[in-house]
Design a protein around this motif. Structure first.
Motif, PDB file in Angstrom:
ATOM      1  N   LEU A 174       3.785   5.459  -6.175  1.00 57.16           N
ATOM      2  CA  LEU A 174       3.499   5.293  -7.599  1.00 57.16           C
ATOM      3  C   LEU A 174       2.537   6.368  -8.090  1.00 57.16           C
ATOM      4  O   LEU A 174       2.681   6.889  -9.207  1.00 57.16           O
ATOM      5  N   GLU A 175       1.574   6.713  -7.276  1.00 54.52           N
ATOM      6  CA  GLU A 175       0.607   7.741  -7.657  1.00 54.52           C
ATOM      7  C   GLU A 175       1.247   9.122  -7.716  1.00 54.52           C
ATOM      8  O   GLU A 175       0.773  10.002  -8.435  1.00 54.52           O
ATOM      9  N   ASP A 190       0.826  -1.209   0.000  1.00 55.55           N
ATOM     10  CA  ASP A 190       0.000   0.000   0.000  1.00 55.55           C
ATOM     11  C   ASP A 190       0.859   1.258   0.000  1.00 55.55           C
ATOM     12  O   ASP A 190       0.486   2.271  -0.599  1.00 55.55           O
ATOM     13  N   MET A 191       1.998   1.232   0.688  1.00 54.70           N
ATOM     14  CA  MET A 191       2.892   2.386   0.691  1.00 54.70           C
ATOM     15  C   MET A 191       3.491   2.599  -0.689  1.00 54.70           C
ATOM     16  O   MET A 191       3.732   3.736  -1.105  1.00 54.70           O
ATOM     17  N   LYS A 233       7.222   7.883 -13.832  1.00 57.94           N
ATOM     18  CA  LYS A 233       8.172   7.039 -14.553  1.00 57.94           C
ATOM     19  C   LYS A 233       9.141   6.286 -13.661  1.00 57.94           C
ATOM     20  O   LYS A 233       9.721   5.290 -14.089  1.00 57.94           O
ATOM     21  N   ALA A 234       9.361   6.722 -12.441  1.00 55.82           N
ATOM     22  CA  ALA A 234      10.323   6.059 -11.566  1.00 55.82           C
ATOM     23  C   ALA A 234       9.808   4.685 -11.156  1.00 55.82           C
ATOM     24  O   ALA A 234       8.608   4.477 -10.963  1.00 55.82           O
ATOM     25  N   THR A 282       0.028  -7.460  -8.665  1.00 54.57           N
ATOM     26  CA  THR A 282      -0.618  -7.433  -9.979  1.00 54.57           C
ATOM     27  C   THR A 282      -1.413  -6.150 -10.173  1.00 54.57           C
ATOM     28  O   THR A 282      -1.316  -5.478 -11.213  1.00 54.57           O
ATOM     29  N   GLN A 283      -2.184  -5.771  -9.157  1.00 52.48           N
ATOM     30  CA  GLN A 283      -3.015  -4.581  -9.260  1.00 52.48           C
ATOM     31  C   GLN A 283      -2.155  -3.332  -9.454  1.00 52.48           C
ATOM     32  O   GLN A 283      -2.439  -2.498 -10.325  1.00 52.48           O
ATOM     33  N   LEU A 284      -1.096  -3.206  -8.668  1.00 54.68           N
ATOM     34  CA  LEU A 284      -0.252  -2.012  -8.750  1.00 54.68           C
ATOM     35  C   LEU A 284       0.427  -1.907 -10.106  1.00 54.68           C
ATOM     36  O   LEU A 284       0.506  -0.823 -10.697  1.00 54.68           O
ATOM     37  N   ASN A 285       0.927  -3.010 -10.614  1.00 55.77           N
ATOM     38  CA  ASN A 285       1.611  -2.949 -11.900  1.00 55.77           C
ATOM     39  C   ASN A 285       0.633  -2.743 -13.061  1.00 55.77           C
ATOM     40  O   ASN A 285       0.972  -2.105 -14.048  1.00 55.77           O
ATOM     41  N   ASP A 286      -0.578  -3.268 -12.937  1.00 51.41           N
ATOM     42  CA  ASP A 286      -1.595  -2.995 -13.956  1.00 51.41           C
ATOM     43  C   ASP A 286      -1.935  -1.510 -14.002  1.00 51.41           C
ATOM     44  O   ASP A 286      -2.154  -0.932 -15.074  1.00 51.41           O
TER      45      ASP A 286
END
Length: 303
Positions: free
Chosen positions: A58-59, A52-53, A63-64, A86-90
């Protein structure tokens, strides 16, 4: 893009990039966006972060790469981690790298799920089993999207066989050279390096005192002591907060140019990427943007 390239040559490692304090989220998000703008390729969240962190960083960036350094396998169930990965990378163009580790046996047990784990005394086997679960998930975590915080030969070999590579903590160029020999040419090797930035002619003894304040906790952990002993240090090097020899080996102390020279030692020893942690009197709380900005002027952040 391959993760080896996506990490960049230099990343920033900071426990202060954690976003578990709602009052700091805006400040941390702004810092993350500036780090990306400065050219740092990867933002490493220290202090046993959760996925979650990573989402919040990411938000805040576009690009990093964002990596956990490290997510403790004792505290986060593999099926849930796989689904969150999976969710974060999607949602974020594949920019999340899952850094995993087994922590250390001396961790307090008050909130530690390790105490009830059937493989609590067999961390290598526990890591293998965790990776098996990640592989068997409905949408598996690809080996190239996970890395292991490996110090010893067995865990380094596992990192070679089952992950992108190794993200060792509190190591030296000599460890990096030995790790590269074990990993071979292809796996990523991304050691963490602590830095204390000094002005020209700055007080090196005062910097060592700050370093000892940071290092004192780690001197009580057998995994780090054993790693240093394998590198030729002696028990005497662990007394008094760490000998000058030990401090100078695991920290980069000096001007930005001198820190760049220390970073180059890790590259020469076989590192692909260096995760730089700026240490201050309040490491873990400070977001040392002046030091990050100054270092970006001399480090290979763009290549």
């Amino acid at each position: 893009m391959a993760y080896n390239a996506q990490l960049g040559k230099i990343g920033i490692w900071a426990a202060a990039l954690r976003m578990d304090d709602p009052a700091r989220r805006g400040q941390v998000g702004e810092a993350a966006a500036e780090l990306e703008e400065l050219g740092y390729g990867t933002l490493w969240i220290g202090g046993s972060p959760s996925p979650d962190m990573a989402q919040q960083l990411l938000e805040a960036t576009t690009k990093a790469t964002v990596g956990t350094s490290i997510l403790s396998i004792w505290d986060h169930a593999a099926p849930q981690v796989a689904a969150r990965h999976t969710q974060l990378n999607d949602e974020h163009d594949g920019r999340f790298l899952l850094g995993l580790g087994v922590s250390h046996g001396e961790k307090p047990t008050g909130n530690d799920h390790r105490a009830n784990h059937p493989l609590a005394d067999r961390p290598y086997s526990a890591m293998r089993g965790y990776l098996d679960v990640l592989d068997g998930a409905t949408r598996p975590v690809p080996a190239q999207q996970r890395a292991l915080a490996a110090l010893g030969p067995k865990m380094l070999q596992l990192a070679k066989e089952r992950s992108l590579g190794a993200i060792p903590y509190l190591v030296t160029p000599e460890h990096t050279s030995e790790a590269r020999d074990i990993l071979g040419a292809d796996p990523v090797l991304a050691p963490e390096l602590k830095a204390i930035v000094l002005p020209e002619g700055g007080d090196r003894d005062a910097a060592r005192a700050t370093a000892r304040g940071y290092l004192s906790m780690y001197l009580g952990f057998a995994n780090y002591r054993n790693s240093w002993l394998r590198l030729g240090f002696e028990e005497a090097d662990f007394a008094g907060g760490g000998s000058d020899r030990l401090i100078d080996a695991v920290f980069a102390l000096g001007t930005p140019e001198q820190i760049r020279a220390r970073v180059d030692e890790f590259y020469a020893a076989g590192a692909d990427h260096v995760a730089l942690q700026v240490v201050t009197e309040n490491t873990g709380i400070d977001l040392p943007l002046p030091q990050w900005r100054t270092l970006a002027e001399v480090l290979p952040v763009a290549g």
